[in-house]
Design a protein around this motif. Structure first.
Motif, mmCIF file in Angstrom:
data_model
loop_
_atom_site.group_PDB
_atom_site.id
_atom_site.type_symbol
_atom_site.label_atom_id
_atom_site.label_comp_id
_atom_site.label_asym_id
_atom_site.label_seq_id
_atom_site.Cartn_x
_atom_site.Cartn_y
_atom_site.Cartn_z
ATOM 1 N N UNK A 270 0.824 -1.207 0.000
ATOM 2 C CA UNK A 270 0.000 0.000 0.000
ATOM 3 C C UNK A 270 0.858 1.257 0.000
ATOM 4 N N UNK A 271 1.981 1.205 0.726
ATOM 5 C CA UNK A 271 2.903 2.333 0.747
ATOM 6 C C UNK A 271 3.456 2.602 -0.649
ATOM 7 N N UNK A 272 3.958 1.563 -1.298
ATOM 8 C CA UNK A 272 4.549 1.749 -2.631
ATOM 9 C C UNK A 272 3.512 2.192 -3.648
ATOM 10 N N UNK A 273 2.314 1.663 -3.546
ATOM 11 C CA UNK A 273 1.262 2.087 -4.460
ATOM 12 C C UNK A 273 0.931 3.561 -4.260
ATOM 13 N N UNK A 274 0.902 3.994 -3.005
ATOM 14 C CA UNK A 274 0.588 5.396 -2.730
ATOM 15 C C UNK A 274 1.714 6.324 -3.175
ATOM 16 N N UNK A 275 2.937 5.778 -3.291
ATOM 17 C CA UNK A 275 4.074 6.572 -3.747
ATOM 18 C C UNK A 275 4.203 6.582 -5.271
ATOM 19 N N UNK A 276 3.274 5.918 -5.951
ATOM 20 C CA UNK A 276 3.229 5.992 -7.409
ATOM 21 C C UNK A 276 4.160 5.062 -8.146
ATOM 22 N N UNK A 277 4.606 3.981 -7.523
ATOM 23 C CA UNK A 277 5.478 3.053 -8.215
ATOM 24 C C UNK A 277 4.730 2.304 -9.314
ATOM 25 N N UNK A 278 5.449 1.920 -10.354
ATOM 26 C CA UNK A 278 4.854 1.179 -11.458
ATOM 27 C C UNK A 278 4.785 -0.300 -11.112
ATOM 28 N N UNK A 279 3.651 -0.927 -11.374
ATOM 29 C CA UNK A 279 3.487 -2.354 -11.144
ATOM 30 C C UNK A 279 3.879 -3.123 -12.401
ATOM 31 N N UNK A 280 4.814 -4.072 -12.248
ATOM 32 C CA UNK A 280 5.300 -4.850 -13.390
ATOM 33 C C UNK A 280 4.662 -6.226 -13.475
ATOM 34 N N UNK A 281 3.871 -6.586 -12.483
ATOM 35 C CA UNK A 281 3.251 -7.904 -12.471
ATOM 36 C C UNK A 281 3.304 -8.514 -11.089
ATOM 37 N N UNK A 282 3.056 -9.815 -11.044
ATOM 38 C CA UNK A 282 2.934 -10.515 -9.776
ATOM 39 C C UNK A 282 3.591 -11.892 -9.865
ATOM 40 N N UNK A 283 3.910 -12.455 -8.710
ATOM 41 C CA UNK A 283 4.242 -13.867 -8.635
ATOM 42 C C UNK A 283 3.345 -14.496 -7.571
ATOM 43 N N UNK A 284 2.746 -15.625 -7.939
ATOM 44 C CA UNK A 284 1.876 -16.324 -7.008
ATOM 45 C C UNK A 284 2.451 -17.718 -6.792
ATOM 46 N N UNK A 285 2.798 -18.030 -5.542
ATOM 47 C CA UNK A 285 3.420 -19.303 -5.205
ATOM 48 C C UNK A 285 2.433 -20.190 -4.475
ATOM 49 N N UNK A 286 2.312 -21.441 -4.938
ATOM 50 C CA UNK A 286 1.415 -22.399 -4.305
ATOM 51 C C UNK A 286 2.171 -23.687 -4.015
ATOM 52 N N UNK A 287 1.694 -24.440 -3.048
ATOM 53 C CA UNK A 287 2.265 -25.761 -2.764
ATOM 54 C C UNK A 287 1.778 -26.762 -3.774
#
Length: 288
Positions: A270-287
């Motif tokens: 939430x901090x980084x989003x409020x500071x205007x950083x660009x989102x490059x994607x996500x990683x989702x890890x599962x067992x």
């Protein structure tokens, strides 16, 4: 060359490379994937591996003989012996069955290598709706100046001795966030500066180490840091002050950018989003 870039490139929904983690989109090339295969044979760190700064040997390596590389999908397994051991299968591809295939491969390789954990890592694009897991964010230092924070934040070594001595108990409490490990590196003189926030004569938050290193194409990047604030000290803006101080340090020491990984919807996210950083994607890890 093992990987076909015309096959792999369309599958890369986020700039994530096995054993290296997120990389700058401009540095995302087939050479990075080829380099992980070569490193698996030698056991050496790659020159731009972020883990190189901790010394020792590279713990995680690609299992090159078990890579699945096809036109529609690519599965790249990696083995770590840390703790009870983990096999991660990085699943690149868009078809629905890729997760099941990756989970089957992870479970098989975990049994073959006698390790306990089998996991699947799925990179996802920035347009992903209802994301889970970890967000990859980009801070560009060339986009504008980073103002100096105004508040009780500074290098640990700049605080009075009695305040510095409170870093050890702080680190023990925040061991789950990596601060105990960071403290051992500080004591051994193996890392760059660490910034700390203090209140009522004791350290209540920290971010570090502060280090700038070249990436795979020679561009200077601010390396990832450990970052934590005591639960009882949260909600006072100290986390933002620490982050702003780190960004100021990075810019003033010549970094062009930093990549950050934040838990989706967590405080740092939430901090980084409020500071205007660009989102490059996500990683989702599962067992598996």
């Amino acid at each position: 060359m093992f990987f076909r870039w015309d096959w792999l490139r369309p599958q890369l929904t986020a700039p994530v490379v096995p054993t290296l983690g997120p990389v700058h989109p401009d540095a995302l090339t087939v050479d990075l994937f080829e380099d992980t295969l070569r490193a698996a044979e030698t056991g050496d760190f790659l020159p731009y591996d972020r883990d190189r700064r901790w010394g020792g040997e590279k713990d995680e390596k690609v299992l090159r003989d078990d890579v699945v590389h096809q036109r529609e999908h690519t599965l790249i397994p990696a083995l770590s012996r840390r703790g009870r051991g983990t096999v991660k299968v990085f699943a690149y591809g868009l078809h629905d069955g890729i997760l099941d295939e990756a989970a089957e491969l992870a479970a098989k390789l975990a049994a073959a290598h006698d390790v306990v954990n089998a996991r699947v890592v799925r990179p996802l694009g920035p347009e992903t709706t209802h994301p889970r897991g970890t967000r990859i964010q980009l801070k560009k230092f060339t986009a504008g100046s980073c103002p100096a924070p105004v508040g009780p934040v500074g290098p640990v070594t700049d605080w009075p001795t009695d305040v510095q001595e409170t870093f050890a108990p702080f680190a023990r409490v925040m061991a789950g966030d990596g601060l105990a490990f960071l403290h051992t590196q500080m004591q051994a003189g193996r890392c760059g500066p660490v910034l700390a926030a203090a209140a009522e004569g004791r350290i209540v938050g920290a971010i570090g180490p502060m280090e700038v290193c070249p990436d795979a194409i020679g561009r200077p990047q601010l390396m990832p840091q450990y970052f934590a604030v005591l639960p009882e000290a949260r909600g006072q803006g100290l986390g933002r002050l620490l982050w702003q101080a780190a960004m100021r340090w990075g810019q003033s020491h010549g970094a062009a950018y930093q990549l950050l990984q934040t838990r989706v919807n967590g405080p740092s996210d939430q901090l980084c989003q409020s500071e205007g950083l660009a989102s490059l994607g996500f990683t989702h890890t599962t067992s598996a």
